[in-house]
Design a protein around this motif. Structure first.
Motif, PDB file in Angstrom:
ATOM      1  N   THR A  25      34.747  34.136  55.061  1.00  0.00           N
ATOM      2  CA  THR A  25      35.163  34.469  53.865  1.00  0.00           C
ATOM      3  C   THR A  25      34.636  33.519  52.439  1.00  0.00           C
ATOM      4  O   THR A  25      33.327  32.986  52.641  1.00  0.00           O
ATOM      5  N   GLU A  26      34.866  34.163  51.225  1.00  0.00           N
ATOM      6  CA  GLU A  26      34.422  33.455  50.510  1.00  0.00           C
ATOM      7  C   GLU A  26      35.594  32.412  49.659  1.00  0.00           C
ATOM      8  O   GLU A  26      36.975  32.301  50.087  1.00  0.00           O
ATOM      9  N   LYS A  27      35.269  30.974  49.164  1.00  0.00           N
ATOM     10  CA  LYS A  27      36.204  30.549  48.718  1.00  0.00           C
ATOM     11  C   LYS A  27      37.133  29.811  48.028  1.00  0.00           C
ATOM     12  O   LYS A  27      37.859  29.822  48.096  1.00  0.00           O
ATOM     13  N   GLY A  28      37.162  30.953  46.512  1.00  0.00           N
ATOM     14  CA  GLY A  28      37.759  31.622  46.049  1.00  0.00           C
ATOM     15  C   GLY A  28      39.261  32.360  46.673  1.00  0.00           C
ATOM     16  O   GLY A  28      40.528  31.935  46.298  1.00  0.00           O
ATOM     17  N   GLU A  67      30.165  29.684  49.273  1.00  0.00           N
ATOM     18  CA  GLU A  67      30.742  30.531  47.743  1.00  0.00           C
ATOM     19  C   GLU A  67      30.565  32.377  47.348  1.00  0.00           C
ATOM     20  O   GLU A  67      30.394  33.135  48.432  1.00  0.00           O
ATOM     21  N   HIS A  68      31.302  32.222  46.617  1.00  0.00           N
ATOM     22  CA  HIS A  68      31.160  34.348  45.894  1.00  0.00           C
ATOM     23  C   HIS A  68      29.942  33.930  45.735  1.00  0.00           C
ATOM     24  O   HIS A  68      29.002  33.797  45.008  1.00  0.00           O
ATOM     25  N   ASP A  70      28.156  38.179  44.437  1.00  0.00           N
ATOM     26  CA  ASP A  70      28.609  39.199  43.555  1.00  0.00           C
ATOM     27  C   ASP A  70      28.452  40.518  44.237  1.00  0.00           C
ATOM     28  O   ASP A  70      27.135  40.253  44.900  1.00  0.00           O
ATOM     29  N   SER A  82      36.310  39.415  45.380  1.00  0.00           N
ATOM     30  CA  SER A  82      36.362  38.772  47.479  1.00  0.00           C
ATOM     31  C   SER A  82      35.981  39.562  48.157  1.00  0.00           C
ATOM     32  O   SER A  82      36.013  40.900  48.633  1.00  0.00           O
ATOM     33  N   SER A  83      35.171  38.727  49.365  1.00  0.00           N
ATOM     34  CA  SER A  83      33.978  39.228  50.116  1.00  0.00           C
ATOM     35  C   SER A  83      34.956  39.024  51.918  1.00  0.00           C
ATOM     36  O   SER A  83      35.129  37.375  51.943  1.00  0.00           O
TER      37      SER A  83
END
Length: 272
Positions: A25-28, A67-68, A70, A82-83
């Motif tokens: 997954t992403e940090k955000g 990292e994120h 798009d 998020s992904s």
């Protein structure tokens, strides 16, 4: 894709159909769900609303954080979301996009890819092969076309607005020719005549800046909230249009005023 894992690990051959369901997954997303904690080892459920008597949603263990990135079309409603990435070995997709990296871009890359895939599985269909540059272009083609169309419309609107403003302001000045003839006959100087109309033009400009600038500010806030990269362009455009309109109004006031002061007071009184 040169996406580095900032925490945890990438997928490996050990992440198979029979192993623990895992994901990256992403940090955000990690910072939002578990502030100040590591996301590695945390478990998430994609469809927790599913009932027990139906197919339960599996729990996915996070093994890596990136990292994120798009996803989807440029500037789409998916931007910023998020992904979660899953190993293809633990899913059965009906189709998939595959990115293949060459050290040097060969002219016959389509033949090379199709041949390589057929050597592994002849029943795997390959469609829509294209270079990354073309894929990126197609992703933004509609937006580029619309932006070019909007630029043309904006230029036409600017020309029409400039022509209208010049015509209205200069006509307003010329309508006071008789008045200026009387003023000059009573001792009104040429400089006072020009300054009078320049001040009148600045008053028009101030009113237009308040009304038009307020609307432009609202529109700019709406646009930059969706397209942050437009902020620098909007600032430059706003300054340019402001200077252009200022020059246009001042010229529309000055030229008729200069024409007026070249007349004799008696001639100005009979001007039509």
């Amino acid at each position: 894709m040169d996406v580095d894992v900032i925490e945890g690990r990438h997928f490996s051959h050990e992440d198979s159909e029979n192993s623990l369901p895992v994901g990256i997954t992403e940090k955000g997303f990690v910072d939002k769900m578990w502030p100040g904690e590591s996301g590695i080892g945390k478990r998430i459920q994609l469809n927790p609303e599913q009932k027990k008597d139906e197919l339960d949603s599996e729990w996915i263990t996070i093994i890596g954080v990136v990292e994120h990135i798009d996803q989807g079309q440029a500037y789409s409603h998916f931007k910023g979301l998020s992904s979660l990435y899953r190993p293809i070995s633990q899913q059965t997709p009906r189709w998939a996009h595959v990115v293949i990296k060459f050290n040097d871009k060969p002219d016959d890359f389509e033949r090379i890819i199709k041949k390589s895939v057929s050597q592994v599985d002849r029943d795997t269909p390959i469609k829509r092969l294209r270079p990354m540059e073309e894929a990126l272009f197609l992703n933004t083609k509609i937006l580029q076309t619309l932006s070019e169309l909007f630029v043309i419309i904006a230029l036409i609107a600017l020309i029409l607005a400039g022509t209208g403003i010049y015509g209205v302001v200069s006509r307003t000045v010329l309508l006071r020719t008789h008045e200026m003839g009387i003023r000059r006959a009573l001792g009104f100087s040429d400089s006072n005549t020009v300054n009078l109309f320049l001040k009148q033009g600045m008053a028009y400009l101030l009113i237009g800046a308040i009304l038009g600038g307020g609307g432009a500010l609202i529109a700019s806030n709406l646009l930059t909230s969706e397209f942050p990269n437009l902020l620098n362009a909007i600032v430059g455009i706003t300054v340019f249009i402001s200077l252009l309109m200022t020059a246009l109004v001042l010229i529309a006031c000055y030229l008729p005023a200069r024409k007026m002061i070249k007349m004799e007071p008696a001639q100005a009184l009979h001007y039509e």
